[in-house]
Design an enzyme around this catalytic site. Sequence first.
Site, PDB file in Angstrom:
ATOM      1  N   ASP A 535       0.843  -1.190   0.000  1.00 41.54           N
ATOM      2  CA  ASP A 535       0.000   0.000   0.000  1.00 41.54           C
ATOM      3  C   ASP A 535       0.880   1.243   0.000  1.00 41.54           C
ATOM      4  O   ASP A 535       2.071   1.167   0.295  1.00 41.54           O
ATOM      5  CB  ASP A 535      -0.957  -0.031   1.204  1.00 41.54           C
ATOM      6  CG  ASP A 535      -0.217  -0.042   2.538  1.00 41.54           C
ATOM      7  OD1 ASP A 535       0.549   0.897   2.800  1.00 41.54           O
ATOM      8  OD2 ASP A 535      -0.409  -0.999   3.329  1.00 41.54           O
ATOM      9  N   GLU A 615      22.175 -22.485 -17.518  1.00 39.25           N
ATOM     10  CA  GLU A 615      21.324 -21.538 -16.776  1.00 39.25           C
ATOM     11  C   GLU A 615      22.178 -20.412 -16.186  1.00 39.25           C
ATOM     12  O   GLU A 615      21.765 -19.249 -16.168  1.00 39.25           O
ATOM     13  CB  GLU A 615      20.577 -22.278 -15.665  1.00 39.25           C
ATOM     14  CG  GLU A 615      19.410 -23.102 -16.190  1.00 39.25           C
ATOM     15  CD  GLU A 615      18.729 -23.939 -15.110  1.00 39.25           C
ATOM     16  OE1 GLU A 615      17.504 -24.128 -15.206  1.00 39.25           O
ATOM     17  OE2 GLU A 615      19.428 -24.424 -14.188  1.00 39.25           O
TER      18      GLU A 615
END
Length: 729
Positions: A535, A615
Amino acid sequence: MALAISFDKENQIFTLSTKHSTYQMHIEEHNILLHLYYGKTIATTPLSYLICRQDRGFSGQPYDVGDAQGISFDTSPQEYPTFGSGDYRESCLSVIGTKGETGADLRYVSHEILKTKPKLSSMPALYGEGVPTLAITMRDTFLPVEVLLYYSVFEENDAITRSVVIKNVGTDTVYIDRALSACLDFLNGSFDMVYFPGSWAAERMTERVSVNHAKISLDSLRGTSSHQMNPFAILCEKHTTEEQGAAYGASLVYSGNFLMEAQADQTDQTRLVVGIHPQGFCYELAGSTEFVTPEVVFSYSASGFSKLSHNYHNLYKKHLLHGVWRDERRPILINSWEATYFDFNGEKLLKLAKEAKELGIEMLVMDDGWFGKRDDDTSGLGDWIVNEKKLGMSLHELASKVNALGLKFGIWFEPEMISEDSNLFHTHKDFCLRAGDRPYVRSRNQLVLDMSRADVRDYLFESISLVLQSAHIEYIKWDMNRSLCDVWSANLPPNRQGEVYHRYVLGVYDLLERLTSAFPEILFEGCSGGGGRFDPGMLYYSPQIWCSDNTDALARIKIQYGTSFCYPPSTMGAHVSICPNHQTRRVTPMAMRAMVAMTGTFGYELDPALLTQDEKEEIKEQIAMVKEYHPLLSKGDYYRLTDPFKNGRYAAWEFASKQKDQALLCFVLFKATANPATIYIKCKGLDENAFYQINGEGVFGGDALMNAGLRVPALYNDYQSYIFLILKI
Ligand code: DGJ
């Protein structure tokens, strides 16, 4: 352009003007403050003609209007409606007087136009030099209560902030049992409401419903803003899409219980109220004291959700986030949580750091488990003392060794919590929230500290500061892993227990204010079991927030999509994790995981020792790319190109520079199909008259890419992804 704030004395009209919107209020006879209009710019006409004084029956008159039956609080649009004065819709304010009489009847007294925005006391709020602010003073017709309505105008971002100060200007104590931040009344129009509900690991999903006569209540009563409903909502026209139609955003700068309620009334006028949830709230207001509501940020877009999101993104990046990290590229981090959970020591972390460094990662974050007695989630919270025995070294030594490897060092805290199995609990049982003598309600085996208490906050400030001073710590992950209940404080008398929820939030802000001021160089990342407190209140202190505990890239597409309606992608904590994913067991390609994480603050949440050499090479390239495109990713305009709740085949989103000279378009196919239809994606935010090269190949006009679309190449595999770099030539 019109003045940002003006007062037309003759017609008694206030007008707030942003670049593309107008907001008007009218001081009616009897000093009643009416809301007239909020929407697309109207520069020609005072809008008081819109008010229709018609007797609707069963809508009473204020005491001083005599038998003018057309005047009623219930039938006209109110600027700050009160309970008990004859307005039967949702109200913003209710005051209990000394005899228990409840209600309020506010009338205009005076106003002032300020050249700059005053600071909101004890709470985060937007800031900015020279932001014009209107302060209207209202007064109750009966009690000595004054109410100041503040409006600040952020012209460029088409935003208006509102907050309210309620003052007891008398001597007798009164109580406020409802104090919302704002109301928006719409005289006409029919609306939809878009909002962002969810759960742990599935935050900010997206729903849209029609606003009719049944109340739509979006709320949290969890003591935090919550995973379950975000304190942001959009009222929009029925036909509003990403690119067209009116949209009004309401974003509450608050991290506790909230209510956003919308409803059409008896004559189809729509009301939206926003603020602290009245349930469990009752505030004592002694003589000469005041109560301040949190700030709500409204924004208006005449051209759909995309523009509305840009308004909020630009506004929050410049006027909400602050501190040294506001505009900086954040270090690419590796977090120990999914790599080790509680099972680590100093050597293990150093091994992680060493391998991470080889990949180009810039910071190691030591997550939960380094303090007190903490090998699982049943103990230790509250004891913010380094467990040197577990680490096998001091924190200073660990951080120095990590630094010597060339990485920054960060650390996890969960300041607001306490374990019953902790030294703090044994010495200070009264420090936690508990409903009187009722048994405790546990969640994740933990209790909540009473953050409304200054002594609790002092303890936390001191113990956390000691840790921070003991080693070179450059980042804090501020976690919070349960909702509140048993909300009762041993420090307040029975008649003031209704203040505890709010005082808890103020306490969290106070501690954050003290720590961020004492350690201004430290980067804070907010977290609450992932994105349970995503928020604007928390964003004020932590310029990034861990978006979700769900690191599955497919699930993240929906979570980040919903989050992006209000919050800038550059504030969303997003990491690449290992496969099978720990939350969903799904296996997705590394390239797709990285593309999704790149949308937010980029990092890793895995043990590099488990990666293949291929990777590792991929990761090196990803990191180089994130660094190179950081200006575009953090400053560009973000576009949602598909809706993952509707399009089950693929997702696409884009960042376009404000200069329209480059864009990065991300695409992912969900499931491969045989003989698939070709996919075309219409780009956004480009210059229609310019030419662009895509990934160094082919030249296309901006008009073609935006209107005919970019052709997505062959699609063979599940979760196949593409990053298209679109550069102006
Ligand atoms: C919840 C957070 O969201 C996780 O990332 C991790 O920090 C755990 N808490 C640790 O307990």
